[in-house]
Design a protein around this motif. Structure first.
Motif, mmCIF file in Angstrom:
data_model
loop_
_atom_site.group_PDB
_atom_site.id
_atom_site.type_symbol
_atom_site.label_atom_id
_atom_site.label_comp_id
_atom_site.label_asym_id
_atom_site.label_seq_id
_atom_site.Cartn_x
_atom_site.Cartn_y
_atom_site.Cartn_z
ATOM 1 N N ALA A 626 0.863 -1.190 0.000
ATOM 2 C CA ALA A 626 0.000 0.000 0.000
ATOM 3 C C ALA A 626 0.892 1.230 0.000
ATOM 4 O O ALA A 626 2.040 1.182 0.454
ATOM 5 N N GLU A 629 -0.850 8.330 1.464
ATOM 6 C CA GLU A 629 -1.718 9.301 0.777
ATOM 7 C C GLU A 629 -0.910 10.324 -0.013
ATOM 8 O O GLU A 629 -1.320 10.769 -1.076
ATOM 9 N N THR A 631 1.783 9.947 -1.614
ATOM 10 C CA THR A 631 2.600 9.391 -2.697
ATOM 11 C C THR A 631 2.334 10.127 -4.003
ATOM 12 O O THR A 631 1.178 10.254 -4.420
ATOM 13 N N ILE A 633 1.798 11.105 -7.909
ATOM 14 C CA ILE A 633 0.969 10.401 -8.872
ATOM 15 C C ILE A 633 1.779 9.465 -9.756
ATOM 16 O O ILE A 633 1.331 8.367 -10.097
ATOM 17 N N ARG A 636 2.477 6.233 -7.869
ATOM 18 C CA ARG A 636 1.275 5.392 -7.821
ATOM 19 C C ARG A 636 1.029 4.741 -9.185
ATOM 20 O O ARG A 636 0.637 3.581 -9.284
ATOM 21 N N TRP A 637 1.292 5.516 -10.249
ATOM 22 C CA TRP A 637 1.097 4.996 -11.614
ATOM 23 C C TRP A 637 2.062 3.856 -11.930
ATOM 24 O O TRP A 637 1.651 2.823 -12.449
ATOM 25 N N ALA A 640 1.130 0.672 -10.259
ATOM 26 C CA ALA A 640 -0.055 0.085 -10.891
ATOM 27 C C ALA A 640 0.321 -0.590 -12.208
ATOM 28 O O ALA A 640 -0.189 -1.670 -12.547
ATOM 29 N N PRO A 757 -0.106 -2.379 -5.419
ATOM 30 C CA PRO A 757 -1.460 -1.803 -5.402
ATOM 31 C C PRO A 757 -1.921 -1.364 -6.790
ATOM 32 O O PRO A 757 -1.143 -0.837 -7.582
ATOM 33 N N ASP A 759 -4.265 1.166 -9.115
ATOM 34 C CA ASP A 759 -4.672 2.576 -8.994
ATOM 35 C C ASP A 759 -5.134 3.058 -10.368
ATOM 36 O O ASP A 759 -4.367 3.651 -11.128
ATOM 37 N N ASP A 760 -6.391 2.795 -10.672
ATOM 38 C CA ASP A 760 -6.935 3.170 -11.975
ATOM 39 C C ASP A 760 -6.928 4.678 -12.186
ATOM 40 O O ASP A 760 -6.743 5.157 -13.312
ATOM 41 N N THR A 761 -7.118 5.408 -11.102
ATOM 42 C CA THR A 761 -7.145 6.867 -11.211
ATOM 43 C C THR A 761 -5.785 7.404 -11.637
ATOM 44 O O THR A 761 -5.678 8.262 -12.532
ATOM 45 N N ALA A 762 -4.729 6.896 -11.011
ATOM 46 C CA ALA A 762 -3.375 7.340 -11.358
ATOM 47 C C ALA A 762 -3.025 6.945 -12.788
ATOM 48 O O ALA A 762 -2.402 7.724 -13.527
#
Length: 917
Positions: A626, A629, A631, A633, A636-637, A640, A757, A759-762
């Motif tokens: 995980a 918060e 992190t 973008i 996170r991308w 993913a 993790p 992360d579709d948003t990233a």
């Protein structure tokens, strides 16, 4: 910091080091007879001949097997890949006989024992060349289980198998027509014969009736065999010859008379319709002879010379005899005609000699009882073929199989355990040499001089390598093996015979739980993967005559093993041949450099962090379940994307799609990690200079970015490891400053999708930002903006895109040389405007526009968009299509039409806004 890497990547400097390390440390060895600790993954290397050298087919086979062995091992399975070499009876004997010939002697002059001693000497000096090369190439086999097919334990198992089959009534001895190699002076199987279509001759010969009333004309392609004729046959329905049946003819050039018989084998439409019968030198004639109880007259010796004492042709080579016989027939007026005739010449695969069908005393295995079980094993799905088309090929052969001639007239090989009594001619098959004849008590039993076909012993390997016939923990644990990776050329030689012998000998043996082994667990392997051919860059088959053979060792020395492996893997897909290209290998050598340079960049960042006071334990950054918060973008991308590529590689390797797996890793590491992530993460790696006496400033965002960088890179090395083991081993050990958490990266966990993790948003955000950056770069290039010069951008779009651009101005500035971003309420127009998915933008740059060129560009774009609108209009205007097509398809077309219309309107407006010429 991590151990420093040299500036330039040099494969030669690291490969031998790690190859030796893996073997010395016995890294891939599995203990014998150890109780199971988990599900094993087991493969048997197709044993190369001790006469061989590595060729591209071997390289492909071993690359694919090594990738799978390493992948399964890193997934936590006990991966057992068993290497070995085959004694290769004919091939090895040929090599030694050539050596003897150069010395002016031969095996018969030396005698059997001395000759075999020479073969063992040759094997010790030259044998196992391929396995020696495998060690150099780092194949992750279990060298502790390496075998040679004539090792004492395997030889004992071969004897046991032969005796059991004999006792079961499945092995017999008899005189049959075999394919005879007159150079090697041994029988060879149908599979070892190559048929070459050529234009030859068909000869019409006149055979006079014995009573002097006439003659009959026969047709033959082998006139020299007439010396062994025992009959002439005609078809019983052939009205030309009805009255001839029962007559006798005087066989020309001999003092014998032979009968004319009726037999369906004679075809009225072939030749003259009358056929000479030579049962000892033709398989079809042999069957005719059996039907009519004809004699078998052998007229040639083992070297294909005429063997007829008293005959003027005695001692002649078959082809010399042919010319002499034809000349003599012609002189007697008995050579009627010679015509061109297309025929398939059978040649020995090993020696190249023209095969001579010959009646010979041989040992045979009754194959049908074994074939029936082997057919059932595949039909019931216990053995799966990939590509699946090979199942049909296997079935076609198995359902038309003939008894297997298992004896060879060689000295090198497993000698048949049969013993003859010279006194009473009794034959005895025994596991050990009998001291006396069981029938007459004679004390000098003589062993059969023939040896077994090489494929007999290799067909037993899936269970003899684990100790059969003795029960063992290894057999319970590792049999059946999981996978066989091999080429099509030995599908019948080896694969089919392993299935037959495995299902015969292993059926009903005890399982670990005490139950009897059924057909499902008697098969030698669960799956067979047939790999493709390696062709040259023009997709031509490699051959010495064409001069296009690629030497893998030479290529490896130039480009490094990892680059060659990756080249092969990147093209290895079930059912597709590989076009091996040095240019492509050069490209993957550049990929290896890219990985090396990425490692050097990362090591530099870790050193900068430590100098700034960042306390970082290298192992702490490696597992990420995980992310905090805060992190960034891009971190996170990238995690993913790592998650997605792990799943993709696992799926591809499960389906033997090596190309898809390799390309997924390549695109991730070069296209996403290097080209995008490394550039983005540089924005976060701001390490302030330490001030003496003050506590170092710890920026949480920087710490997370550095940990993410190290974590993703280390995972990428593990992802790459099965494909590029040397490079990844070197960097991984350096990353851990020479004190890694495992002996080798090959013993670590293969990255799994669940480890990271989603992360579709990233992912969606970075996709959009990448599109913006690429669009800006393209427009800058068109406008001729100098690369180092920044320029402002005006952006119009939906709120999500505007918010992304606003929040990531530093990203746009660094990767697209954007000096400022201005947000517009309306779409910008003009020649500098460009549109994308949900946005319009323009780069503000004062430059004289080439009006004619811009007008031409926009005119072409409008024409293209017009065609798109017309096509969409035709489809959406078709009421039948709209009524029947899925709603999602229709909606997608309408959306596409709307987007195209928007682009058309913008291009039209831009064209109208241009100043007049």
């Amino acid at each position: 910091m991590p151990n420093e890497l040299p500036k330039a990547y040099d494969p030669a400097a690291i490969e031998q080091k790690w190859a030796d390390f893996w073997v010395t440390e016995k890294l891939f060895n599995t203990p014998a007879n150890a109780e199971a600790t988990g599900k094993p993954f087991v493969m048997l290397l197709p044993p190369p001949n001790v006469t061989g050298r590595l060729h591209m087919g071997h390289m492909l086979n071993q690359t694919e097997m090594d990738i799978l062995a390493r992948w399964h091992r890193m997934r936590g399975e006990e991966s057992v890949w068993i290497p070995g070499t085959d004694h290769a009876g004919i091939a090895t004997q040929m090599m030694v006989e050539k050596q003897l010939k150069s010395e002016g002697t031969d095996r018969k002059q030396l005698g059997r024992e001395v000759f075999l001693s020479r073969v063992w000497d040759w094997k010790a000096q030259y044998g196992g060349a391929i396995t020696g090369q495998m060690r150099r190439l780092g194949a992750s086999v279990d060298w502790g289980r390496e075998y040679f097919t004539m090792d004492e334990n395997l030889s004992s198992a071969v004897t046991e198998a032969f005796v059991r089959l004999y006792e079961q009534g499945l092995i017999y001895r008899g005189s049959y027509i075999v394919n005879w190699d007159p150079v090697q002076q041994t029988a060879v199987s149908d599979l070892e014969v190559e048929h070459k279509e050529t234009v030859g001759k068909i000869y019409h010969l006149r055979y006079p009736f014995a009573d002097g009333t006439g003659s009959i004309v026969i047709a033959t392609t082998r006139p020299e065999t007439m010396l062994g004729d025992v009959a002439v046959v005609v078809n019983p329905t052939d009205e030309r010859y009805t009255s001839f049946v029962g007559k006798t003819v005087k066989l020309p050039l001999t003092d014998r008379e032979i009968p004319i018989l009726a037999d369906d084998w004679a075809k009225p439409e072939f030749g003259t319709g009358a056929v000479k019968v030579t049962p000892a030198h033709d398989p079809n004639d042999y069957e005719i002879g059996k039907r009519h109880k004809l004699a078998n007259l052998v007229i040639m010796d083992e070297t294909a010379h005429i063997d007829l004492q008293g005959s003027p042709y005695h001692g002649m080579d078959r082809y010399t005899a042919r010319e002499k016989i034809l000349a003599d027939l012609d002189a007697l007026g008995l050579l009627v005609d010679i015509k061109d005739h297309t025929l398939a010449i059978a040649t020995s695969q090993r020696s190249g000699a023209v095969i001579e069908p010959r009646l010979s005393m041989q040992w045979f295995l009754k194959i049908q009882p074994l074939a029936d079980k082997a057919i059932a094993a595949v039909k019931e799905g216990h053995v799966k073929f990939t590509p699946p088309m090979y199942e049909k090929t296997y079935m076609n052969w198995m359902e038309n199989i003939h008894d297997w001639c298992i004896s060879r007239q060689l000295w090198w090989g497993h000698r048949i355990p049969a013993y003859y009594c010279p006194q009473c001619e009794t034959t005895c098959v025994s596991r050990t040499r009998p001291e006396r004849c069981g029938s007459c008590d004679h004390a000098e039993m003589q062993q059969e001089t023939d040896v077994l076909d090489t494929w007999f012993s290799s067909g037993l390997l899936p269970f003899t390598v684990f100790g059969w016939p003795e029960p063992s923990v290894d057999t319970s644990k590792f049999y059946p093996t999981d996978l066989l990776v091999t080429g099509f050329d030995i599908l019948f030689f080896w694969v089919a015979r392993m299935i037959m012998l495995g299902t015969h000998f292993m059926l009903d043996l005890p399982m670990p739980d005490g139950s009897k082994r059924g057909l499902k667990d008697a098969v030698p392997f669960r799956e067979v993967y047939i790999h493709a051919l390696v062709r040259d860059a023009d997709r031509q088959k490699m051959s010495k005559t064409k001069g296009n053979v690629v030497d893998p060792i030479e290529i490896i020395e130039r480009f490094g093993t990892d680059a060659v492996r990756f080249t092969l893997a990147s093209q290895a897909s079930p059912g597709t041949d590989i076009a091996f290209s040095e240019a492509r290998t050069e490209g993957y050598r550049a990929f290896a450099n890219k990985i090396w340079n990425a490692a050097r960049f990362l090591f530099m960042q870790v050193e900068r962090a430590k100098l700034s006071g960042y306390k970082m334990k290298m192992g702490a950054a490696m597992t990420v379940s995980a992310l905090p918060e805060i992190t960034p973008i891009e971190t996170r991308w990238i995690f993913a994307r790592l998650r997605a590529v792990c799943a993709e590689v696992d799926r591809a390797l499960t389906d033997y799609r090596f190309d898809e797996a390799a390309n997924a890793v390549y695109q991730f590491f070069w296209g996403e990690f290097c080209d995008w992530y490394l550039e983005l993460v540089k924005l976060r790696l701001d390490f302030p200079e330490p001030v003496e006496g003050e506590e170092p400033i710890q920026n949480p965002e920087t710490a997370i970015s550095l940990a993410g960088l190290v974590g993703v890179f280390e995972a990428s090395l593990r992802l790459l490891s099965p494909f590029m083991p040397f490079l990844t081993e070197e960097i991984w050990n350096s990353l851990y400053e020479g004190a890694p958490p495992a002996k080798s990266i090959a013993l670590t966990r293969f990255p799994q999708a669940a480890d990271y993790p989603a992360d579709d948003t990233a992912v969606a955000a970075i996709d959009t930002l990448q599109e913006l950056i690429v669009t800006i770069r393209g427009l800058r290039k068109e406008l001729g903006i100098p690369e180092k010069e920044a320029a402002p951008v005006v952006l119009h779009g939906d709120n999500r895109i505007l918010a992304l651009a606003d929040a990531n101005r530093d990203m746009l500035a660094r990767l697209a040389r954007v000096s400022d971003v201005e947000f517009a309420s309306e779409a910008p127009g003009g020649a500098n405007a460009r549109s994308g998915s949900g946005y319009d933008l323009t780069v503000t740059y004062e430059r004289q526009i080439d009006v004619p060129a811009e007008r031409e560009r926009l005119t072409k774009e409008i024409a293209k968009l017009t065609k798109g609108l017309e096509a969409a209009g035709r489809q959406l205007g078709n009421e039948g299509f709209v009524a029947k097509a899925p709603a999602a398809v229709v909606e997608g077309l309408r959306k596409q039409q709307a987007e195209t219309q928007s682009l058309y309107d913008k291009a039209k407006a831009a064209l109208e806004a241009l100043p007049p010429e």
